[in-house]
Design an enzyme around this catalytic site. Structure first.
Site, PDB file in Angstrom:
ATOM      1  N   LYS A  46       0.841  -1.213   0.000  1.00 13.24           N
ATOM      2  CA  LYS A  46       0.000   0.000   0.000  1.00 13.24           C
ATOM      3  C   LYS A  46       0.871   1.256   0.000  1.00 13.24           C
ATOM      4  O   LYS A  46       0.647   2.167  -0.782  1.00 13.24           O
ATOM      5  CB  LYS A  46      -0.899   0.003   1.240  1.00 13.24           C
ATOM      6  CG  LYS A  46      -1.588   1.324   1.491  1.00 13.24           C
ATOM      7  CD  LYS A  46      -2.439   1.313   2.739  1.00 13.24           C
ATOM      8  CE  LYS A  46      -1.720   1.757   3.992  1.00 13.24           C
ATOM      9  NZ  LYS A  46      -1.489   3.197   4.131  1.00 13.24           N
ATOM     10  N   ASN A  47       1.868   1.281   0.872  1.00 16.72           N
ATOM     11  CA  ASN A  47       2.648   2.512   1.035  1.00 16.72           C
ATOM     12  C   ASN A  47       3.582   2.793  -0.142  1.00 16.72           C
ATOM     13  O   ASN A  47       4.129   3.879  -0.239  1.00 16.72           O
ATOM     14  CB  ASN A  47       3.454   2.474   2.341  1.00 16.72           C
ATOM     15  CG  ASN A  47       2.562   2.702   3.544  1.00 16.72           C
ATOM     16  OD1 ASN A  47       1.364   2.977   3.398  1.00 16.72           O
ATOM     17  ND2 ASN A  47       3.125   2.587   4.735  1.00 16.72           N
TER      18      ASN A  47
ATOM     19  N   ARG B  67      -4.576  10.605   4.658  1.00 17.37           N
ATOM     20  CA  ARG B  67      -3.582  11.640   4.796  1.00 17.37           C
ATOM     21  C   ARG B  67      -2.582  11.681   3.639  1.00 17.37           C
ATOM     22  O   ARG B  67      -2.060  12.734   3.276  1.00 17.37           O
ATOM     23  CB  ARG B  67      -2.856  11.335   6.107  1.00 17.37           C
ATOM     24  CG  ARG B  67      -2.040  12.404   6.569  1.00 17.37           C
ATOM     25  CD  ARG B  67      -1.322  11.999   7.820  1.00 17.37           C
ATOM     26  NE  ARG B  67      -0.455  13.104   8.145  1.00 17.37           N
ATOM     27  CZ  ARG B  67       0.689  13.306   7.558  1.00 17.37           C
ATOM     28  NH1 ARG B  67       1.158  12.445   6.683  1.00 17.37           N
ATOM     29  NH2 ARG B  67       1.402  14.368   7.855  1.00 17.37           N
TER      30      ARG B  67
ATOM     31  N   CYS C  33      -5.034   8.447   9.860  1.00 19.02           N
ATOM     32  CA  CYS C  33      -4.977   7.680  11.107  1.00 19.02           C
ATOM     33  C   CYS C  33      -4.854   8.610  12.301  1.00 19.02           C
ATOM     34  O   CYS C  33      -4.160   9.630  12.234  1.00 19.02           O
ATOM     35  CB  CYS C  33      -3.741   6.784  11.100  1.00 19.02           C
ATOM     36  SG  CYS C  33      -4.001   5.190  10.354  1.00 19.02           S
TER      37      CYS C  33
ATOM     38  N   ARG D  44       0.988  14.618  13.220  1.00 15.53           N
ATOM     39  CA  ARG D  44       1.390  14.400  11.836  1.00 15.53           C
ATOM     40  C   ARG D  44       1.337  15.655  10.970  1.00 15.53           C
ATOM     41  O   ARG D  44       0.549  15.744  10.028  1.00 15.53           O
ATOM     42  CB  ARG D  44       0.560  13.274  11.212  1.00 15.53           C
ATOM     43  CG  ARG D  44       0.664  11.988  11.991  1.00 15.53           C
ATOM     44  CD  ARG D  44       0.012  10.830  11.304  1.00 15.53           C
ATOM     45  NE  ARG D  44       0.853  10.221  10.305  1.00 15.53           N
ATOM     46  CZ  ARG D  44       0.534   9.109   9.668  1.00 15.53           C
ATOM     47  NH1 ARG D  44      -0.592   8.506   9.920  1.00 15.53           N
ATOM     48  NH2 ARG D  44       1.346   8.588   8.770  1.00 15.53           N
TER      49      ARG D  44
ATOM     50  N   ASP E 153       5.293   0.816  11.730  1.00 11.83           N
ATOM     51  CA  ASP E 153       4.102   0.117  11.229  1.00 11.83           C
ATOM     52  C   ASP E 153       4.046  -1.353  11.659  1.00 11.83           C
ATOM     53  O   ASP E 153       3.072  -2.042  11.377  1.00 11.83           O
ATOM     54  CB  ASP E 153       4.033   0.200   9.696  1.00 11.83           C
ATOM     55  CG  ASP E 153       3.579   1.571   9.228  1.00 11.83           C
ATOM     56  OD1 ASP E 153       3.176   2.396  10.071  1.00 11.83           O
ATOM     57  OD2 ASP E 153       3.627   1.816   8.007  1.00 11.83           O
TER      58      ASP E 153
ATOM     59  N   ARG F 126      -8.315  -0.576   5.012  1.00 17.90           N
ATOM     60  CA  ARG F 126      -7.488   0.450   4.357  1.00 17.90           C
ATOM     61  C   ARG F 126      -6.147  -0.135   3.926  1.00 17.90           C
ATOM     62  O   ARG F 126      -5.522   0.384   3.002  1.00 17.90           O
ATOM     63  CB  ARG F 126      -7.218   1.613   5.320  1.00 17.90           C
ATOM     64  CG  ARG F 126      -8.425   2.450   5.624  1.00 17.90           C
ATOM     65  CD  ARG F 126      -8.034   3.650   6.453  1.00 17.90           C
ATOM     66  NE  ARG F 126      -6.916   4.334   5.838  1.00 17.90           N
ATOM     67  CZ  ARG F 126      -6.074   5.131   6.472  1.00 17.90           C
ATOM     68  NH1 ARG F 126      -6.225   5.344   7.755  1.00 17.90           N
ATOM     69  NH2 ARG F 126      -5.089   5.729   5.849  1.00 17.90           N
TER      70      ARG F 126
HETATM   71  C1  UD1 Z   1       4.604   6.957   6.128  1.00 20.49           C
HETATM   72  C2  UD1 Z   1       3.714   5.742   6.015  1.00 20.49           C
HETATM   73  C3  UD1 Z   1       3.261   5.283   7.397  1.00 20.49           C
HETATM   74  C4  UD1 Z   1       4.484   5.050   8.285  1.00 20.49           C
HETATM   75  C5  UD1 Z   1       5.394   6.286   8.295  1.00 20.49           C
HETATM   76  C6  UD1 Z   1       6.692   6.079   9.059  1.00 20.49           C
HETATM   77  C7  UD1 Z   1       2.624   6.010   3.877  1.00 20.49           C
HETATM   78  C8  UD1 Z   1       1.376   6.286   3.132  1.00 20.49           C
HETATM   79  N1  UD1 Z   1       2.557   6.061   5.204  1.00 20.49           N
HETATM   80  O1  UD1 Z   1       3.825   7.986   6.716  1.00 20.49           O
HETATM   81  O2  UD1 Z   1       2.517   4.079   7.258  1.00 20.49           O
HETATM   82  O3  UD1 Z   1       4.051   4.802   9.602  1.00 20.49           O
HETATM   83  O4  UD1 Z   1       5.741   6.645   6.940  1.00 20.49           O
HETATM   84  O5  UD1 Z   1       7.396   5.009   8.538  1.00 20.49           O
HETATM   85  O6  UD1 Z   1       3.640   5.706   3.303  1.00 20.49           O
HETATM   86  N2  UD1 Z   1       6.713  14.775  10.350  1.00 20.49           N
HETATM   87  C9  UD1 Z   1       6.726  16.132  10.650  1.00 20.49           C
HETATM   88  N3  UD1 Z   1       6.544  17.010   9.614  1.00 20.49           N
HETATM   89  C10 UD1 Z   1       6.358  16.596   8.327  1.00 20.49           C
HETATM   90  C11 UD1 Z   1       6.344  15.205   8.044  1.00 20.49           C
HETATM   91  C12 UD1 Z   1       6.538  14.310   9.089  1.00 20.49           C
HETATM   92  O7  UD1 Z   1       6.892  16.554  11.787  1.00 20.49           O
HETATM   93  O8  UD1 Z   1       6.210  17.442   7.442  1.00 20.49           O
HETATM   94  C13 UD1 Z   1       6.910  13.805  11.453  1.00 20.49           C
HETATM   95  C14 UD1 Z   1       5.654  12.966  11.697  1.00 20.49           C
HETATM   96  O9  UD1 Z   1       4.744  13.633  12.529  1.00 20.49           O
HETATM   97  C15 UD1 Z   1       6.243  11.722  12.310  1.00 20.49           C
HETATM   98  C16 UD1 Z   1       7.582  11.569  11.582  1.00 20.49           C
HETATM   99  O10 UD1 Z   1       7.882  12.862  11.057  1.00 20.49           O
HETATM  100  O11 UD1 Z   1       6.479  11.931  13.675  1.00 20.49           O
HETATM  101  C17 UD1 Z   1       7.597  10.532  10.477  1.00 20.49           C
HETATM  102  O12 UD1 Z   1       6.579  10.791   9.569  1.00 20.49           O
HETATM  103  P1  UD1 Z   1       6.675  10.386   8.021  1.00 20.49           P
HETATM  104  O13 UD1 Z   1       7.898   9.571   7.776  1.00 20.49           O
HETATM  105  O14 UD1 Z   1       6.493  11.618   7.220  1.00 20.49           O
HETATM  106  O15 UD1 Z   1       5.407   9.474   7.856  1.00 20.49           O
HETATM  107  P2  UD1 Z   1       4.334   9.485   6.698  1.00 20.49           P
HETATM  108  O16 UD1 Z   1       5.004   9.751   5.390  1.00 20.49           O
HETATM  109  O17 UD1 Z   1       3.193  10.322   7.097  1.00 20.49           O
END
Ligand code: UD1
Length: 421
Positions: free
Chosen positions: A22-23, A94, A118, A123, A307, A399
């Site tokens: 999915k990701n 998201r 989620c 986030r 995850d 999902r």
């Molecule tokens: C993706 C995955 C999710 C997984 C996560 C971490 C998808 C669709 N989802 O989510 O399943 O759990 O990676 O491996 O691929 N952060 C900020 N600012 C930002 C972006 C991120 O502060 O602009 C923080 C987030 O709040 C979190 C951390 O960085 O604490 C990691 O987030 P991120 O790696 O961006 O996760 P996602 O891409 O949302």
């Protein structure tokens, strides 16, 4: 609404095919926005999040056709007529924020509702925005929407991420493929899904080097052709099946995935005492007595994936001794804990650390799924619990897991999807 009814105590044994990730599939589908041509993507899992992504693409004007039985999608990128990802879709997923990079790159403008998704913490998307700003985009927040513009087009630049965010790396990477000149993403995420996105973009003609490492270099161009790609396997799904087998004292082999996708998770299972067999395109995990406790901390790849944290916690309830699990990526990602405790688990939380005392005999109960991976942990626990467990609110599960009950049935589990009032 539907629920899953599990009668625990059946030993799982056999082989299970892993679906496309999915990701990986989500960013790859959003990347089709970069081209006016037709794209074809294979090995797409049939999941609710994929349907949401197709709705976002079609709200933007693209024509997409999903052959669910054969797991491929064809997208026509030509008729892009909107730059706005609407609230109703973004709030359910998201990852819709991933339209920002491609739309800014192709149209010089993008509007995305501030994301929902989620319930696992705040986030924010600040890293996405600052990376795209480095390429020349400007953002304002108005009426709950992020509105980005790049009237003069994007220009290649250095983007230094404060943290190796998966989504921010994906947005930056996609945008940079159509920016003028060379871009460098520093402190990039190294997850296998980033490597898969780079591969997919390369099939469109993009020039990318360094994916899978902390520095990615992209030579931007003025246009991309259509994509032709097959999505990489889902490492989180594979880990979920391996934990499911082990908690029932069974032996499960996940097919279609290289052990390289799961390095840290397999190391942890081995430390717990499981017998792990690594083949070129499959992994077998077999129970061996006793199951030892674990001490793990979630971290960006190649560290232990957040995850998989909930699933490993379910397994840890059956280890002999105290396991310590530290969640370092997301706050509020222990929502499965009270539900696991309702099944008989002994878990104490202190800040971002959970201490699991095992082994505790689990007994069936009705439990509520609170997010995607939490749902999986409740199923794993239910497979080991005495009697009947009912997992409610499984729309979270749908999902991210394709036909999980059928795959578990084939391994010998007693699990059925039923109507829930
Ligand atoms: C993706 C995955 C999710 C997984 C996560 C971490 C998808 C669709 N989802 O989510 O399943 O759990 O990676 O491996 O691929 N952060 C900020 N600012 C930002 C972006 C991120 O502060 O602009 C923080 C987030 O709040 C979190 C951390 O960085 O604490 C990691 O987030 P991120 O790696 O961006 O996760 P996602 O891409 O949302």
């Amino acid at each position: 609404m539907e629920k899953l009814k599990i009668i625990g105590g059946k030993r799982l044994e056999g082989r299970v095919a892993v679906s496309g990730a999915k990701n990986a599939a989500l960013p790859i589908l959003f990347a089709t926005l970069l081209s006016q041509a037709k794209s074809r993507i294979e090995n797409i899992p049939a999941l609710a999040d994929i349907q949401t992504t197709l709705k976002v693409l079609s709200a933007l004007g693209l024509r997409a056709n999903f052959n669910e039985d054969n797991h491929f999608i064809e997208v026509d990128g030509e008729p892009l007529h909107s730059i706005e990802a609407p609230y109703d879709l973004v709030r359910t997923m998201r990852a819709s924020v991933l339209v920002l990079g491609p739309l800014l790159a192709r149209r010089g403008e993008a509007k995305v509702s501030l994301p929902g998704g989620c319930a696992i913490g705040a986030r924010p998307v600040d890293f996405h925005l600052s990376a795209l700003e480095a390429l020349g985009a400007h953002f304002i927040i108005e009426s709950g929407y992020i509105h980005g513009t790049a009237p003069k087009g994007l220009k290649g630049n250095r983007m230094k991420l404060p943290f190796p965010s998966v989504g921010a790396t994906e947005n930056a990477l996609m945008a940079a493929t159509l920016a003028e000149g060379t871009s460098i993403i520093e402190n990039a995420a190294r997850e296998p899904e980033i490597i898969d996105l780079a591969k997919a973009l390369r099939s469109m003609g993009a020039e990318i080097k360094g994916e899978g490492q902390s520095e990615i270099i992209i030579a931007g161009g003025s246009s991309l052709k259509g994509m032709n790609h097959s999505v990489a396997p889902d490492r989180v799904e594979a880990a979920t099946f391996l934990c499911s087998g082990l908690i029932t004292e069974g032996s499960v082999e996940t097919l279609g995935i290289s052990p390289d996708f799961l390095t840290s998770a397999l190391d942890e299972l081995q430390l717990m005492g499981a017998k792990i067999e690594r083949f070129s395109n499959s992994i077998r995990a077999s129970f061996q007595d006793p199951l030892s406790p674990i001490s793990l901390e979630t971290a960006p790849f190649p560290g232990f994936p957040t995850d998989m944290q909930a699933q490993f916690m379910a397994l840890a309830t059956q280890a002999r001794g105290q396991s310590v699990i530290r969640e370092s990526i997301f706050e509020n990602r222990f929502m499965h804990v009270p539900e696991l405790c309702r099944l008989g688990a002994k878990i104490k939380i202190q800040g971002n650390v959970a201490r699991v005392d095992g082994p505790s005999p689990l007994t069936g109960a009705t439990v509520m799924a609170t997010d995607l991976r939490a749902s999986a942990s409740l199923i794993i626990a239910g497979l080991a619990a005495k009697g009947e467990t009912n997992v409610r609110r499984i729309y979270h599960l749908d999902r991210g897991y394709e036909q999980i009950e059928k795959k578990l049935q084939n391994l010998g589990a007693s699990i059925t999807r039923e109507f829930d009032k």
